[in-house]
Motif scaffolding. Structure first.
Motif, short mmCIF file in Angstrom:
data_model
loop_
_atom_site.label_atom_id
_atom_site.label_comp_id
_atom_site.label_asym_id
_atom_site.label_seq_id
_atom_site.Cartn_x
_atom_site.Cartn_y
_atom_site.Cartn_z
N THR A 147 -4.79 6.66 -1.64
CA THR A 147 -4.14 5.49 -1.01
C THR A 147 -4.18 4.37 -2.03
OG1 THR A 147 -4.30 6.10 1.32
CG2 THR A 147 -4.08 3.86 0.82
N THR A 161 0.39 5.74 -0.17
CA THR A 161 -0.21 6.81 0.08
C THR A 161 0.41 8.25 -0.50
OG1 THR A 161 -1.77 6.05 1.82
CG2 THR A 161 -1.81 8.61 1.53
N THR A 183 -5.05 13.35 -2.29
CA THR A 183 -4.48 12.35 -1.58
C THR A 183 -5.06 11.00 -1.99
OG1 THR A 183 -3.94 13.78 0.39
CG2 THR A 183 -3.83 11.37 0.65
N VAL A 232 0.84 -1.13 0.02
CA VAL A 232 0.07 0.02 0.04
C VAL A 232 0.79 1.26 0.12
CG1 VAL A 232 -1.71 1.18 1.17
CG2 VAL A 232 -1.87 -1.23 1.27
#
Length: 138
Positions: A109, A35, A107, A33
């Motif tokens: 993710t 971000t 933003t 993951v």
């Protein structure tokens, strides 16, 4: 001795605001993951058509994004609104700044499939081949 619980804030109990809730597609073992913040100047068209190896979940921090995924009409996502995309084989056509007078910041993710790039540009030949999958635009 004083009970410390009487001096604690209870703001946490009402601090959460749900922005979106979705069931993403299956995520394979070994994914990772990331971000990131993305900032485009006024009027910037954003990234060329691309795809992500896994689902992406985003939030517009400031400005307005023109957002378009394969099979869906373009839509404007404004400050404070959330978005998501399933990733995989779906083409992400637009993520540009919808405004010519202010910058855009969002933003995201992203859940990245094992041993794959998070972001891959779609070649022009494939865009032509899949043109029938793109939603009609005004």
């Amino acid at each position: 001795m004083t009970d410390t619980t009487e001096h604690r804030s209870t703001a946490w109990q009402t601090a959460l605001t749900m922005l979106q809730e979705v069931e993403p597609p299956y995520v394979p073992e070994g994914f990772h993951v990331m971000t990131v913040d993305i900032e485009y100047p006024p009027g910037d068209p954003g990234a060329p058509p691309h795809r992500h190896s896994g689902p992406a979940f985003g939030y517009v921090v400031s400005g307005e994004m023109l957002f378009e995924l394969e099979g869906e009409p373009p839509r404007v996502i404004k400050t404070g609104e959330a978005f998501w995309e399933p990733g995989g084989d779906i083409i992400h056509y637009q993520d540009g700044n919808n405004r010519s007078d202010i910058p855009l910041k969002f933003t995201v993710t992203m859940l990245c499939a094992p041993h794959q790039e998070m972001f891959t540009l779609v070649p022009e030949a494939e865009l032509t081949q899949r043109a029938n999958r793109r939603a009609q635009r005004a």
